[in-house]
Design a protein around this motif. Structure first.
Motif, PDB file in Angstrom:
ATOM      1  N   ASP A   1       0.799  -1.222   0.000  1.00  0.00           N
ATOM      2  CA  ASP A   1       0.000   0.000   0.000  1.00  0.00           C
ATOM      3  C   ASP A   1       0.831   1.271   0.000  1.00  0.00           C
ATOM      4  O   ASP A   1       0.281   2.376  -0.039  1.00  0.00           O
ATOM      5  N   LEU A   2       2.154   1.133   0.046  1.00  0.00           N
ATOM      6  CA  LEU A   2       3.014   2.314   0.062  1.00  0.00           C
ATOM      7  C   LEU A   2       3.130   2.912  -1.341  1.00  0.00           C
ATOM      8  O   LEU A   2       2.923   2.211  -2.336  1.00  0.00           O
ATOM      9  N   PRO A   3       3.466   4.205  -1.435  1.00  0.00           N
ATOM     10  CA  PRO A   3       3.771   4.782  -2.751  1.00  0.00           C
ATOM     11  C   PRO A   3       4.893   3.994  -3.426  1.00  0.00           C
ATOM     12  O   PRO A   3       5.770   3.452  -2.753  1.00  0.00           O
ATOM     13  N   TYR A   4       4.863   3.949  -4.750  1.00  0.00           N
ATOM     14  CA  TYR A   4       5.775   3.085  -5.492  1.00  0.00           C
ATOM     15  C   TYR A   4       7.237   3.318  -5.127  1.00  0.00           C
ATOM     16  O   TYR A   4       7.976   2.357  -4.869  1.00  0.00           O
ATOM     17  N   LYS A   5       7.678   4.591  -5.071  1.00  0.00           N
ATOM     18  CA  LYS A   5       9.095   4.854  -4.827  1.00  0.00           C
ATOM     19  C   LYS A   5       9.528   4.366  -3.448  1.00  0.00           C
ATOM     20  O   LYS A   5      10.609   3.808  -3.276  1.00  0.00           O
TER      21      LYS A   5
ATOM     22  N   PRO B   1       8.659  -1.959 -13.380  1.00  0.00           N
ATOM     23  CA  PRO B   1       7.603  -1.317 -12.580  1.00  0.00           C
ATOM     24  C   PRO B   1       6.256  -2.011 -12.677  1.00  0.00           C
ATOM     25  O   PRO B   1       5.481  -1.999 -11.733  1.00  0.00           O
ATOM     26  N   ASP B   2       5.970  -2.668 -13.812  1.00  0.00           N
ATOM     27  CA  ASP B   2       4.671  -3.317 -13.973  1.00  0.00           C
ATOM     28  C   ASP B   2       4.647  -4.725 -13.377  1.00  0.00           C
ATOM     29  O   ASP B   2       3.588  -5.269 -13.113  1.00  0.00           O
ATOM     30  N   ARG B   3       5.834  -5.311 -13.199  1.00  0.00           N
ATOM     31  CA  ARG B   3       5.895  -6.677 -12.699  1.00  0.00           C
ATOM     32  C   ARG B   3       6.687  -6.756 -11.405  1.00  0.00           C
ATOM     33  O   ARG B   3       7.229  -7.787 -11.054  1.00  0.00           O
ATOM     34  N   LEU B   4       6.750  -5.643 -10.699  1.00  0.00           N
ATOM     35  CA  LEU B   4       7.562  -5.579  -9.491  1.00  0.00           C
ATOM     36  C   LEU B   4       7.138  -6.614  -8.465  1.00  0.00           C
ATOM     37  O   LEU B   4       7.937  -7.382  -7.957  1.00  0.00           O
ATOM     38  N   GLU B   5       5.842  -6.672  -8.182  1.00  0.00           N
ATOM     39  CA  GLU B   5       5.380  -7.581  -7.145  1.00  0.00           C
ATOM     40  C   GLU B   5       5.597  -9.040  -7.537  1.00  0.00           C
ATOM     41  O   GLU B   5       6.040  -9.851  -6.725  1.00  0.00           O
TER      42      GLU B   5
END
Length: 206
Positions: free
Chosen positions: A116-120, A152-156
């Motif tokens: 839930d944190l901001p991406y950066k 960035p799109d597949r980070l998780e």
């Protein structure tokens, strides 16, 4: 989050927690408690501080010492190390061994908590978490963060795959894979196939 017969509260903030986990990992590696020391910094002629660090001096087994930055006196990681220093050596080693046995689940929990944190900020926390998993020095977390920046799109999904099936002692091998594949032919960072490398490692080591 890290439970054993030794009751030491683990910091709730993700960044502070990673600092505490780094301390425990170094305790496990060196087999002894750190000292908690105060440092100051000079910036443009002005002295800033106090700041706290966990420090291990060099010894016959380890030719180099290690210093882990904890930050300001009010930080949770500072209180955590204060508590560690007050415990017996065997109690601290038990807590460190317990962490190493459960490091994968600890990091997966951390992954869920930063979603839930901001991406950066999430990227920064996850990079530090992966540096911990890979037993990398803090400077190496920048390289790992650069790898994450390419995805960035597949980070998780990358993090889930990375933390999915390796034992704690696999970390040094995985760190070597990350470092050896930092650049591909076009000069961009290349993402290792973690599951493939893990399978190769298992075949080589039985």
């Amino acid at each position: 989050m890290v439970e054993s017969r030794v009751h030491v509260p683990i910091p709730s903030d993700p960044v502070e927690r990673i600092r505490a986990l780094r301390v425990l990992r170094e305790v496990h590696r060196r087999g002894r408690k750190p000292s908690l020391e105060v440092t100051y910094r000079t910036v443009n002629g002005s002295t800033c501080g106090p700041y706290y660090v966990a420090r291990w001096r060099r010894d016959p087994r380890h030719k180099r010492g290690r210093t882990l930055y904890l930050g300001k006196p009010e930080n949770e990681s500072v209180r955590f190390v204060e508590r560690l220093v007050s415990l017996d050596r065997e109690e601290v080693l038990e807590l460190a061994r317990h962490l190493m046995r459960n490091l994968r689940s600890v990091l997966r929990t951390l992954l869920a908590e930063v979603s839930d944190l901001p991406y950066k900020k999430a990227r920064r926390v996850l990079a530090r978490g992966l540096a911990l998993a890979f037993d990398a020095r803090p400077a190496n977390s920048t390289r790992i963060r650069d790898v994450l920046e390419e995805l960035p799109d597949r980070l998780e999904s990358f993090l889930v795959r990375t933390l999915g099936g390796w034992p704690a002692h696999y970390s040094a091998h995985l760190n070597k894979i990350i470092r050896s594949r930092r650049k591909s032919i076009d000069g961009k960072h290349e993402t290792p196939d973690v599951l493939l490398e893990l399978e190769r490692w298992r075949l080589q080591h039985g």
